[in-house]
Write a protein that holds these residues in place. Structure first.
Motif, PDB file in Angstrom:
ATOM      1  N   UNK A  98       5.319 -13.868  -1.463  1.00 59.14           N
ATOM      2  CA  UNK A  98       6.462 -13.243  -2.132  1.00 59.14           C
ATOM      3  C   UNK A  98       6.049 -12.490  -3.392  1.00 59.14           C
ATOM      4  N   UNK A  99       4.756 -12.464  -3.662  1.00 59.09           N
ATOM      5  CA  UNK A  99       4.251 -11.818  -4.877  1.00 59.09           C
ATOM      6  C   UNK A  99       3.852 -10.377  -4.594  1.00 59.09           C
ATOM      7  N   UNK A 100       4.282  -9.480  -5.466  1.00 56.12           N
ATOM      8  CA  UNK A 100       3.928  -8.070  -5.355  1.00 56.12           C
ATOM      9  C   UNK A 100       2.812  -7.787  -6.346  1.00 56.12           C
ATOM     10  N   UNK A 101       1.758  -7.143  -5.867  1.00 52.12           N
ATOM     11  CA  UNK A 101       0.619  -6.801  -6.711  1.00 52.12           C
ATOM     12  C   UNK A 101       0.259  -5.336  -6.498  1.00 52.12           C
ATOM     13  N   UNK A 102      -0.229  -4.721  -7.565  1.00 50.24           N
ATOM     14  CA  UNK A 102      -0.637  -3.321  -7.519  1.00 50.24           C
ATOM     15  C   UNK A 102      -2.119  -3.274  -7.857  1.00 50.24           C
ATOM     16  N   UNK A 103      -2.897  -2.648  -6.998  1.00 53.20           N
ATOM     17  CA  UNK A 103      -4.331  -2.519  -7.233  1.00 53.20           C
ATOM     18  C   UNK A 103      -4.569  -1.567  -8.394  1.00 53.20           C
ATOM     19  N   UNK A 104      -5.578  -1.846  -9.197  1.00 54.87           N
ATOM     20  CA  UNK A 104      -5.905  -0.972 -10.325  1.00 54.87           C
ATOM     21  C   UNK A 104      -6.208   0.443  -9.847  1.00 54.87           C
ATOM     22  N   UNK A 105      -6.898   0.561  -8.719  1.00 52.52           N
ATOM     23  CA  UNK A 105      -7.216   1.895  -8.203  1.00 52.52           C
ATOM     24  C   UNK A 105      -5.954   2.641  -7.788  1.00 52.52           C
ATOM     25  N   UNK A 106      -4.957   1.925  -7.243  1.00 51.35           N
ATOM     26  CA  UNK A 106      -3.690   2.563  -6.872  1.00 51.35           C
ATOM     27  C   UNK A 106      -2.946   3.028  -8.116  1.00 51.35           C
ATOM     28  N   UNK A 107      -3.001   2.247  -9.167  1.00 48.82           N
ATOM     29  CA  UNK A 107      -2.353   2.622 -10.424  1.00 48.82           C
ATOM     30  C   UNK A 107      -3.068   3.821 -11.047  1.00 48.82           C
ATOM     31  N   UNK A 108      -4.392   3.821 -10.988  1.00 47.03           N
ATOM     32  CA  UNK A 108      -5.158   4.965 -11.491  1.00 47.03           C
ATOM     33  C   UNK A 108      -4.839   6.224 -10.692  1.00 47.03           C
ATOM     34  N   UNK A 109      -4.699   6.091  -9.372  1.00 47.89           N
ATOM     35  CA  UNK A 109      -4.357   7.240  -8.527  1.00 47.89           C
ATOM     36  C   UNK A 109      -2.965   7.769  -8.863  1.00 47.89           C
ATOM     37  N   UNK A 110      -2.022   6.867  -9.140  1.00 45.61           N
ATOM     38  CA  UNK A 110      -0.675   7.283  -9.519  1.00 45.61           C
ATOM     39  C   UNK A 110      -0.716   8.050 -10.844  1.00 45.61           C
ATOM     40  N   UNK A 111      -1.472   7.549 -11.792  1.00 41.89           N
ATOM     41  CA  UNK A 111      -1.589   8.219 -13.095  1.00 41.89           C
ATOM     42  C   UNK A 111      -2.213   9.599 -12.913  1.00 41.89           C
ATOM     43  N   UNK A 112      -3.262   9.681 -12.143  1.00 38.44           N
ATOM     44  CA  UNK A 112      -3.952  10.956 -11.913  1.00 38.44           C
ATOM     45  C   UNK A 112      -3.045  11.970 -11.210  1.00 38.44           C
ATOM     46  N   UNK A 113      -2.287  11.505 -10.225  1.00 43.47           N
ATOM     47  CA  UNK A 113      -1.411  12.401  -9.466  1.00 43.47           C
ATOM     48  C   UNK A 113      -0.246  12.917 -10.303  1.00 43.47           C
ATOM     49  N   UNK A 114       0.150  12.180 -11.325  1.00 37.50           N
ATOM     50  CA  UNK A 114       1.309  12.572 -12.119  1.00 37.50           C
ATOM     51  C   UNK A 114       0.945  13.068 -13.516  1.00 37.50           C
TER      52      UNK A 114
END
Length: 71
Positions: free
Chosen positions: A38-54
Motif C-alpha cells: 500500500x506504499x507509494x514510492x518514487x524513484x530518485x531517477x524518476x523525480x530527476x527525469x520529471x525535474x528535467x522534463x519540466x
C-alpha cells in the motif's frame, strides 16, 4: 548502482513543495512511481527525469536594433 526510492514526504521535500502536490502528480500520472503493497514510492531517477522534463530555459535577451524604430 541501486536506485533509491523516496516516500511522498521525501519527494515533496526534495522538490520544495507540499505533500499534496506530489500526490496530485501521482494521481495524474505525471511522475513515475512504484507501489510496494500500500506504499507509494518514487524513484530518485524518476523525480530527476520529471525535474528535467519540466525545466524551462531562460529566454535569450533580445538586443535593440542600432537604428531603433522608424519615426
Amino acid at each position: 548502482m541501486a536506485d533509491r526510492y523516496l516516500d511522498v514526504a521525501q519527494a515533496a521535500e526534495r522538490l520544495g513543495t507540499g505533500v499534496r502536490f506530489i500526490r496530485r502528480l501521482i494521481a495524474e500520472r505525471r511522475v513515475a512511481y512504484a507501489k510496494f503493497g500500500s506504499h507509494v514510492r518514487i524513484a530518485e531517477t524518476a523525480l530527476d527525469a520529471y525535474i528535467e522534463a519540466n525545466t524551462v530555459q531562460p529566454a535569450a535577451r533580445r538586443t535593440r536594433s542600432a537604428y531603433g524604430r522608424a519615426a
